[in-house]
Design a protein around this motif. Sequence first.
Motif, PDB file in Angstrom:
ATOM      1  N   ILE A   6      -2.600   6.218  10.490  1.00  9.66           N
ATOM      2  CA  ILE A   6      -3.001   4.861  10.081  1.00  9.66           C
ATOM      3  C   ILE A   6      -2.338   4.497   8.745  1.00  9.66           C
ATOM      4  N   PRO A   7      -1.576   3.404   8.707  1.00 11.26           N
ATOM      5  CA  PRO A   7      -0.971   2.959   7.455  1.00 11.26           C
ATOM      6  C   PRO A   7      -2.035   2.469   6.462  1.00 11.26           C
ATOM      7  N   VAL A   8      -1.970   3.009   5.241  1.00 10.58           N
ATOM      8  CA  VAL A   8      -2.890   2.577   4.188  1.00 10.58           C
ATOM      9  C   VAL A   8      -2.087   2.286   2.922  1.00 10.58           C
ATOM     10  N   ALA A   9      -2.708   1.546   2.017  1.00 12.16           N
ATOM     11  CA  ALA A   9      -2.071   1.275   0.732  1.00 12.16           C
ATOM     12  C   ALA A   9      -3.033   1.686  -0.375  1.00 12.16           C
ATOM     13  N   VAL A  10      -2.482   1.992  -1.526  1.00  7.85           N
ATOM     14  CA  VAL A  10      -3.291   2.507  -2.628  1.00  7.85           C
ATOM     15  C   VAL A  10      -2.957   1.732  -3.901  1.00  7.85           C
ATOM     16  N   LYS A  11      -3.986   1.299  -4.573  1.00  6.74           N
ATOM     17  CA  LYS A  11      -3.802   0.565  -5.825  1.00  6.74           C
ATOM     18  C   LYS A  11      -3.017   1.429  -6.810  1.00  6.74           C
ATOM     19  N   ASP A  12      -2.170   0.784  -7.583  1.00  3.17           N
ATOM     20  CA  ASP A  12      -1.260   1.562  -8.421  1.00  3.17           C
ATOM     21  C   ASP A  12      -1.907   2.103  -9.695  1.00  3.17           C
ATOM     22  N   ASN A  13      -3.222   2.333  -9.646  1.00  2.00           N
ATOM     23  CA  ASN A  13      -3.856   3.061 -10.734  1.00  2.00           C
ATOM     24  C   ASN A  13      -4.465   4.368 -10.233  1.00  2.00           C
ATOM     25  N   PHE A  14      -4.087   4.772  -9.003  1.00  2.00           N
ATOM     26  CA  PHE A  14      -4.450   6.093  -8.489  1.00  2.00           C
ATOM     27  C   PHE A  14      -3.205   6.978  -8.560  1.00  2.00           C
ATOM     28  N   SER A  15      -3.370   8.174  -9.108  1.00  2.00           N
ATOM     29  CA  SER A  15      -2.239   9.091  -9.235  1.00  2.00           C
ATOM     30  C   SER A  15      -1.773   9.542  -7.853  1.00  2.00           C
ATOM     31  N   THR A  16      -0.453   9.516  -7.680  1.00  2.00           N
ATOM     32  CA  THR A  16       0.125   9.954  -6.415  1.00  2.00           C
ATOM     33  C   THR A  16       1.293  10.890  -6.718  1.00  2.00           C
ATOM     34  N   THR A  17       1.237  12.090  -6.176  1.00  2.00           N
ATOM     35  CA  THR A  17       2.284  13.084  -6.422  1.00  2.00           C
ATOM     36  C   THR A  17       3.645  12.534  -6.042  1.00  2.00           C
ATOM     37  N   GLY A  18       4.553  12.559  -6.982  1.00  2.00           N
ATOM     38  CA  GLY A  18       5.935  12.184  -6.675  1.00  2.00           C
ATOM     39  C   GLY A  18       6.180  10.702  -6.513  1.00  2.00           C
ATOM     40  N   ILE A  19       5.126   9.883  -6.590  1.00  2.00           N
ATOM     41  CA  ILE A  19       5.307   8.430  -6.472  1.00  2.00           C
ATOM     42  C   ILE A  19       4.868   7.782  -7.784  1.00  2.00           C
ATOM     43  N   GLU A  20       5.768   6.973  -8.327  1.00  2.00           N
ATOM     44  CA  GLU A  20       5.510   6.302  -9.598  1.00  2.00           C
ATOM     45  C   GLU A  20       4.139   5.632  -9.605  1.00  2.00           C
ATOM     46  N   THR A  21       3.427   5.805 -10.691  1.00  2.00           N
ATOM     47  CA  THR A  21       2.092   5.222 -10.832  1.00  2.00           C
ATOM     48  C   THR A  21       2.057   4.473 -12.157  1.00  2.00           C
ATOM     49  N   THR A  22       2.054   3.136 -12.086  1.00  2.00           N
ATOM     50  CA  THR A  22       2.348   2.357 -13.291  1.00  2.00           C
ATOM     51  C   THR A  22       1.157   1.674 -13.930  1.00  2.00           C
ATOM     52  N   CYS A  23       0.074   1.462 -13.189  1.00  2.00           N
ATOM     53  CA  CYS A  23      -1.023   0.611 -13.672  1.00  2.00           C
ATOM     54  C   CYS A  23      -0.496  -0.761 -14.071  1.00  2.00           C
ATOM     55  N   ALA A  24       0.630  -1.168 -13.490  1.00  2.00           N
ATOM     56  CA  ALA A  24       1.251  -2.463 -13.798  1.00  2.00           C
ATOM     57  C   ALA A  24       1.455  -2.652 -15.289  1.00  2.00           C
ATOM     58  N   SER A  25       1.829  -1.554 -15.959  1.00  2.00           N
ATOM     59  CA  SER A  25       2.007  -1.606 -17.411  1.00  2.00           C
ATOM     60  C   SER A  25       3.365  -1.026 -17.800  1.00  2.00           C
TER      61      SER A  25
END
Lengths: 527, 525
Positions: free
Chosen positions: B71-90
């Motif tokens: 199932i395709p899901v999306a994750v808000k960019d304030n959750f840490s994800t291994t190897g995927i940039e996590t910016t908190c839009a900052s």
Amino acid sequence: QTGPTSNWARRQSSVAQPSLHTAQKPRKGEHKWAAVVGLEIHAQISSNSKLFSGAQVCFAAPPNSLVSYFDASLPGTLPVLNRRCVEAAVMTGLALNCHINKKSLFDRKHYFYSDLPAGYQITQQRLPIAANGHLTYCIYLGKKPSQVTTKTVRIKQIQLEQDSGKSLHDDLRSQTLIDLNRAGIGLLEVVLEPDLCCGEEAALAVRELQLILQALGTSQANMAEGQLRVDANISVHHPGEPLGVRTEVKNLNSLRFLAKAIDYEIQRQITELENGGEILNETRSFDYKLGCTMPMRDKEGKQDYRFMPEPNLPPLVLYDDTSLPRGADSQQVINIDQLRDMLPELPSATRERLVQQYGMLPEHSFALLNEVGLLEFFQNVIKETRTEPKKVTNWVLNTFLCYLKQQNLAVSESPVTPSALAELLNLLDRKAISSSAAKQVFEELWKGEGKTAAQIVSEQQLELMQDQEALEKLCQTTIDGHPQVVMDVKKRNPKAINKLIGLVRKASHSRADPALIKKILERKLSL
Amino acid sequence: MLGRTLREVSAALKQGQVTPTELCKNCLSLIKKTKYLNAYITVSEEVALKQAEESEKRYKQGQSLGDLDGIPVAVKDNFSTTGIETTCASNMLKGYVPPYNATVVQKLLDQGALLMGKTNLDEFAMGSGSTDGVFGPVRNPWTYSKQYRERSRQDAGDDSHWLITGGSSGGSAAAVAAFTCFAALGSDTGGSTRNPAAHCGIVGFKPSYGLVSRHGLIPLVNSMDVPGILTRCVDDTAIVLGTLAGHDPKDSTTVRNPAQPASVPGGMDVSRLCIGIPKEYLVPELSSEVRSLWSQAADLFESEGAKVIEVSLPHTCYSIVCYHVLCTSEVASNMARFDGLQYGHRSGVDVSTEAMYAATRQEGFNDVVRGRILSGNFFLLKENYENYFVKAQKVRRLIVKDFVDVFESGVDVLLTPTTLTEAVPYLEFIKEDNRTRSAQDDIFTQAVNMAGLPAVSVPVALSNQGLPIGLQLIGRAFCDQQLLTVAKWFEKQVQFPVIQLQGLMDDGSLVLENGKLTSASLTQR
């Protein structure tokens, strides 16, 4: 702050340099100063992992090799409390006669510093794990070691907190290097009430605390390795008047420097005040090369730590036998009573036991506990010998300890085992060897060549001469060879007989029993 | 297939009607087509395709991991994800690639979910519009819906009046509403999941505090943050919650109790329910449309036999101010770690460490973040602590007590509006500053965070302008399942219409197989 203060002018510290005190001796009857000293002691908890993370704790590991994501404060990481550290805090609190708080809280203390990655330290400011205890320590009154008296310093609180990392400033390249291995290691901050009045008292109190922590195993408390660090709050005032402005001397990492720094700072404050100056509420450091304290530049300006409850840690709840919930998972709860039952014998009790059990002088009991492993060594010797404890004490404290000190060895590094010493003492006890021969044997044993005491005695023919006839002959030869001494003896010169005994012993290569020689000589010279 | 719910597509995967790779590719293509929404900061195409491939293998071997496998899901960019940039839009975290997964992300991946990407938000989740991130604002998919275009007589070619999504989880809400994934993680500190869910016409769920792990969620306010769930129906939320709930040894604030069941029962006896209507939530700023729908919803419960009573939460009016004090204080503390030393942005200024800190934080944070840090530090100063922080904590206690009293009096669930109005155009929204907007928009939602209660926003009907309006249901602490059961019943009654995304339906990207497009049972009076 109502700590008892003794009169500084009257007190003499045996630790501090006397010159410090004579320099500003107050004129009789006026301006008597009293010093008030309180300590904050940070003891690194002896545990496998850090206070809030799984990273290993190990001294002198390669820089930044023991750092978890939490220790580096990666965003999103959360603290998870280490059970072992809580147990260590409870045990230390119990050993220091504290009230253990069944509920304690964690707080954040904020300041920006390069070796504090989160920008705050998690500590226990509002409600610490233990409070209101006391520590009893001993202090020597005069020059004679037997004049020992006990003193008490109150303990305000013990709190659990995180250690910071280490910064290394490279002024040449204007760089700062940071090692986070230490960041997050569990600390016990033991806060003493300002009940101390000089460097010596402070050093002795800290020494006692160090022994307690080591006995408990809650901290290795090695000051040279930074496992025990002391900050001292110092002020002076005239007795009966309000307390003076205090300064804080930070990061004292040996007992000697602790005593020196405090005594220096007390004298500095007195001099300053007597010259019409004022004391600033400031943080100072001790320069051990110059032997003086100086203001710390990076601690200038008023700090507001903006304390706040740590929201990621629920209150720390402890139980005792009566409050323990039924069916509680023992892995999830800590029972204070259970920990109390597990407390080992504390140094003061050990000393008392030694004095009672072996008729030892109090100062000897102190000496035995003062060296890591020495007491155990002593007890192991006692187990294997029938020699009276007093003699064993003398051998261990004088001969054995001297050899160790000369070569700067720890007890564990000694080439002589307790059994070997016990065997030697047994030979002495059976009168198989003389005490001077015994010293010779000990010196051989110290070489660590694997020979037993008995082997050394027989190889070097050190056993006492048991042959009466041969001894008689030796005495006669000595009498014949030294007519002048014999004349002196007959003139009742009391020293002369001893000289004659010495000559016989020398001729016997120290193998003859002096008491026996004396008897023979007296008979032969018809004294 | 993309128009289906998670539950439906999960069944289709199991029956082999669609493969994870097809599903993944379709979602990726839709993400590209809806790029103008700015819902995603990072699209993790390669990762998702690889995960789809592995999922496909499992299906072929009959070893599906469960409902979320493929199932395709999306994750808000304030959750840490291994190897995927996590910016908190900052700017502060641009280029920061975490070495670990947040527990909730790991749990989704462990169940075989496909991570399509990281969604847009207000910088560090500080905002209620998803307009204040460094990657630009998120656009509400309803801007481009047939429903809105027709009713508001907007010219299809002119999108100067595009609408905000609400926030701060606006990217996640837009991603789910535009069918680019079947579920998304948001975070909810004062309403950040429920608010955009209401504006985007989807379900936004805030679990009880302590039910779902925060480990790896880059914090805003630790004592209020919870991972939120955004889906197109309540059932889907229940499935995701079933995966996420439970004690996490890495988060000491999660509770040890049995995980919630993965589904909620379909039939429920509403007549045994007591629904509370908090009178303090009837504020003058509430739009008449929302007010009317709220009242109709109450009538709906009553008409089905539920006991509906007016209740009082007397300290409600103090809540938003206290929230502001507590929130900014924790923000000041949490943001202290961003000093440019260990990770993230570091300024080139190297006169001294202090100068580097200052420049790094000046360059790294936007005005909103810096403003909150400033006020937070003010409240935490020794001289202010008692007057602000401690006082706010005391009032927080009273707010918690308000809820406890109401629930103890026999109320099962509270029914309130989620937002004051429907989504407003961006140009309208930015007329007020972030602080004012947050205070307005969090009005019905943040008290729930103060009290740690579960709450869910359910889309109810379209406004006169053709925009979604959601209502909020608030449950007892840790009665998340009961709350979702009520929400499911309510959802079934209101029959909220499916969004008709003009462009996508025209080119056949989206075929709505079960489009409930006709009438809502709640209508405007």
